[in-house]
Design an enzyme around this catalytic site. Structure first.
Site, short mmCIF file in Angstrom:
data_model
loop_
_atom_site.label_atom_id
_atom_site.label_comp_id
_atom_site.label_asym_id
_atom_site.label_seq_id
_atom_site.Cartn_x
_atom_site.Cartn_y
_atom_site.Cartn_z
N SER A 33 0.83 -1.20 0.00
CA SER A 33 0.00 0.00 0.00
C SER A 33 0.87 1.26 0.00
CB SER A 33 -0.93 0.02 1.22
OG SER A 33 -0.19 -0.16 2.41
N ASN A 120 -2.09 -2.53 13.37
CA ASN A 120 -3.55 -2.37 13.30
C ASN A 120 -4.03 -1.10 14.02
OD1 ASN A 120 -3.42 -4.73 11.93
ND2 ASN A 120 -4.31 -6.01 13.55
N THR A 165 -40.16 26.29 -10.23
CA THR A 165 -40.40 24.90 -9.87
C THR A 165 -40.51 24.19 -11.21
OG1 THR A 165 -42.80 25.17 -9.82
CG2 THR A 165 -41.67 25.46 -7.72
N HIS A 166 -40.02 22.99 -11.29
CA HIS A 166 -39.96 22.26 -12.57
C HIS A 166 -39.18 23.05 -13.63
CE1 HIS A 166 -43.39 19.89 -10.90
NE2 HIS A 166 -43.77 21.06 -10.47
N SER A 287 -13.25 28.62 -26.55
CA SER A 287 -13.24 27.49 -27.46
C SER A 287 -12.19 27.77 -28.54
CB SER A 287 -14.62 27.34 -28.11
OG SER A 287 -14.52 26.63 -29.33
N LYS A 293 -17.36 31.81 -27.69
CA LYS A 293 -17.69 30.99 -26.53
C LYS A 293 -16.99 31.40 -25.25
CE LYS A 293 -19.13 26.93 -26.82
NZ LYS A 293 -20.31 26.15 -26.63
N ASN A 295 -16.99 29.26 -21.84
CA ASN A 295 -17.56 28.05 -21.25
C ASN A 295 -17.34 28.00 -19.74
OD1 ASN A 295 -18.36 27.11 -23.77
ND2 ASN A 295 -16.36 26.15 -24.14
N GLU A 300 -18.91 23.02 -14.58
CA GLU A 300 -19.23 21.69 -15.10
C GLU A 300 -18.42 20.61 -14.39
OE1 GLU A 300 -19.78 21.89 -19.68
OE2 GLU A 300 -18.60 23.63 -19.09
N TYR A 327 -9.46 -6.77 12.67
CA TYR A 327 -8.86 -6.28 11.42
C TYR A 327 -8.87 -7.35 10.33
CZ TYR A 327 -5.43 -4.47 8.11
OH TYR A 327 -4.81 -4.03 6.96
N GLN A 332 -7.31 -2.27 4.05
CA GLN A 332 -6.28 -1.46 3.38
C GLN A 332 -6.87 -0.74 2.17
OE1 GLN A 332 -2.11 -2.82 3.19
NE2 GLN A 332 -2.44 -3.04 1.00
N LYS A 335 -8.27 3.57 1.90
CA LYS A 335 -7.61 4.89 1.86
C LYS A 335 -7.77 5.66 0.55
CE LYS A 335 -4.39 3.03 5.07
NZ LYS A 335 -5.05 1.69 4.86
N1 ARG Z 1 -1.16 -1.42 5.36
C1 ARG Z 1 -2.13 -1.90 6.30
C2 ARG Z 1 -3.46 -1.16 6.08
O1 ARG Z 1 -3.46 -0.16 5.44
C3 ARG Z 1 -1.65 -1.65 7.68
C4 ARG Z 1 -2.16 -2.65 8.70
C5 ARG Z 1 -1.62 -3.98 8.42
N2 ARG Z 1 -1.94 -4.91 9.46
C6 ARG Z 1 -1.81 -6.21 9.29
N3 ARG Z 1 -2.15 -6.97 10.27
N4 ARG Z 1 -1.40 -6.75 8.17
O2 ARG Z 1 -4.48 -1.58 6.52
#
Ligand code: ARG
Length: 468
Positions: A33, A120, A165-166, A287, A293, A295, A300, A327, A332, A335
């Site tokens: 990650s 974790n 409205t509408h 444009s 134009k 724009n 948008e 966990y 993972q 994010k």
């Molecule tokens: N890279 C992991 C995550 O984003 C970190 C936690 C990993 N923990 C584990 N027990 N493998 O979730």
């Protein structure tokens, strides 16, 4: 084909004690990650510093080791910020990249940092700190946007325009009233981010892998150090819920819907057919083929951002559903969605603030459009109720006949003569013309929250006080 990282025969130095060989290159690729969670570096280092200081204060590690860790982490931080930190995919994530580099810099004491914690609780802490910062940034962005809308509302508190409205002309409203509708929406968005921030502001650190730890750690101290209100009360919950991220995404989605609706209005209003507003050059594009134009690209794009923000929200809800405690590596996948949503929300808020600040509303066009389309028909019906005592349904019917008469002749309601009016209902007097003008119409809507300029100005004043 994706690039396959070089296969790694050495077992991972962080957890490879029981492993004879390293992972397959594809295993490494799917597992890593670091490509995205490096964005958590500042939060990761901050969390580690708080943890090391607490370990020393509790006598779990020596002050000398804690000092070496502290110094080493600062070096790591400056390396990352200077752009010369050696990020390694084989080390999976930001947590192990930082710790491994710390070991290269300070040697043996680095190995004591991970006492009484786990990746974790570490990742849960880092991510909460990051999302908390995004709530603060969203709150700031919304405050700026609300100020921009208030500026427009104040300038045009009594400028009449058609209310729809509408998307059909309904009743006249004021430009200020319309702008203040968005102030209310963005104000609720603001309070949603504040609420979410308050709820997420508890520390997972010290929950360790899932069950807590036997070391005499002080979770109150690390919580305080990291600006959390308190430690989370259940270690299983602390490492395994991502509701704070879901809540952030939900707030972001609702806010993005509001931004999208305002964008749509700007697109319509700036068209040649409406010309209710003209967008500043700063927020328009031309444009390459059609010289006339201008724009509204930024509007948008903001209109479209809800697609990815809501997409990320649905994605994380789907990742989290059905996961057993505590966990799982699925988490993972939490994010990137949040990073993308936060980036795009903050960018949209900033762009919308700029567009609204630099927007010129075309008062004459607004006013001209306000009186077209029989927009004061309701005022006429109300007059019949008030002055002649007609039941509203009958008044509606009389007014409908007058609208039809005006429509056939291609004129507006105020252009009908008194004789025309009296041919439909003989009780009508000259006084009726007093309510047919759009200014009279808006001025009469004095009910709380109504469009009368006095009401609008009262709401502007209330908001200015709230923001001050
Ligand atoms: N890279 C992991 C995550 O984003 C970190 C936690 C990993 N923990 C584990 N027990 N493998 O979730």
């Amino acid at each position: 084909m994706t690039d396959r990282p070089d296969s790694n025969d050495a077992a991972n130095s962080m957890w490879g004690g029981r492993f004879a060989a390293g992972p397959d290159a594809i295993m490494e690729a799917i597992n890593a990650s670091i490509g995205f969670d490096r964005r958590l570096y500042a939060q990761d280092i901050r969390g580690s510093r708080a943890h090391a200081a607490m370990l020393a204060a509790q006598g779990i590690i020596s002050d000398t080791d804690a000092e070496a860790i502290r110094e080493g982490l600062l070096t790591v931080l400056s390396e990352i910020e200077a752009g010369n930190f050696p990020f390694r995919t084989a080390l999976e994530d930001i947590h192990m990249n930082v710790e491994a580099r710390l070991k290269e810099i300070i040697g043996e004491p680095a190995g004591r940092l991970h006492t009484g914690r786990s990746r974790n609780d570490q990742v849960a802490t880092d991510f909460r700190l990051w999302v908390r910062d995004q709530c603060d940034a969203a709150i700031e962005g919304l405050q700026a946007l609300i100020r921009a809308c208030l500026g427009q509302a104040e300038a045009g508190a009594d400028w009449v325009m058609p209310g729809f409205t509408h998307l059909q002309t309904a009743q006249p409203v004021t430009w200020g009233h319309h702008m203040m509708a968005y102030v209310e929406m963005f104000g609720r968005d603001l309070s949603r981010f504040r609420d979410a921030r308050a709820r997420m502001n508890e520390s997972p650190l010290g929950a360790a892998a899932l069950a807590g730890t036997g070391y005499p750690i002080d979770r109150q101290a690390t919580a305080r150090d990291l600006g959390f209100d308190r430690p989370m009360a259940n270690s299983l919950d602390a490492v395994s819920d991502r509701d704070f991220a879901l809540e952030f995404l939900s707030c972001a989605s609702i806010c993005a819907v509001h931004l999208s609706r305002l964008s749509e209005e700007l697109v319509i209003w700036s068209s040649a057919q409406f010309r209710f507003v003209s967008m500043s050059d700063k927020w328009s594009t031309g444009s390459s083929i059609m010289p006339q134009k201008r724009n509204p690209d930024a509007a948008e794009l903001i209109r479209a951002k809800i697609g990815r923000i809501l997409g990320g929200t649905v994605a994380l809800f789907t990742v989290m559903k059905g996961l057993p405690l505590a966990y799982s590596k699925d988490m993972q996948e939490d994010k990137e969605q949040v990073f993308d949503a936060a980036d795009n929300l903050l960018l949209s808020l900033a762009a919308m603030s700029g567009m609204i600040t630099d927007l010129t509303a075309n008062r004459d066009r607004l006013e001209g459009a306000a009186s077209a389309g029989f927009s004061t028909a309701t005022d006429l019906a109300d007059w019949l109720v008030r002055e002649l005592g007609l039941p509203f349904r009958d008044a509606h019917h009389v007014t409908g006949s007058l609208v039809a008469m005006a429509e056939t002749r291609g004129i507006d309601l105020p252009d009908l003569t008194l004789e025309d009016m009296r041919s439909v209902h003989d009780g009508i007097t000259q006084d009726v013309f007093g309510v047919l003008g759009v200014h009279n119409s808006v001025a009469s809507r004095q009910s709380y929250g109504g469009t009368a300029p006095d009401q609008v100005r009262a709401q502007i004043a209330r908001w200015k006080e709230t923001l001050a």
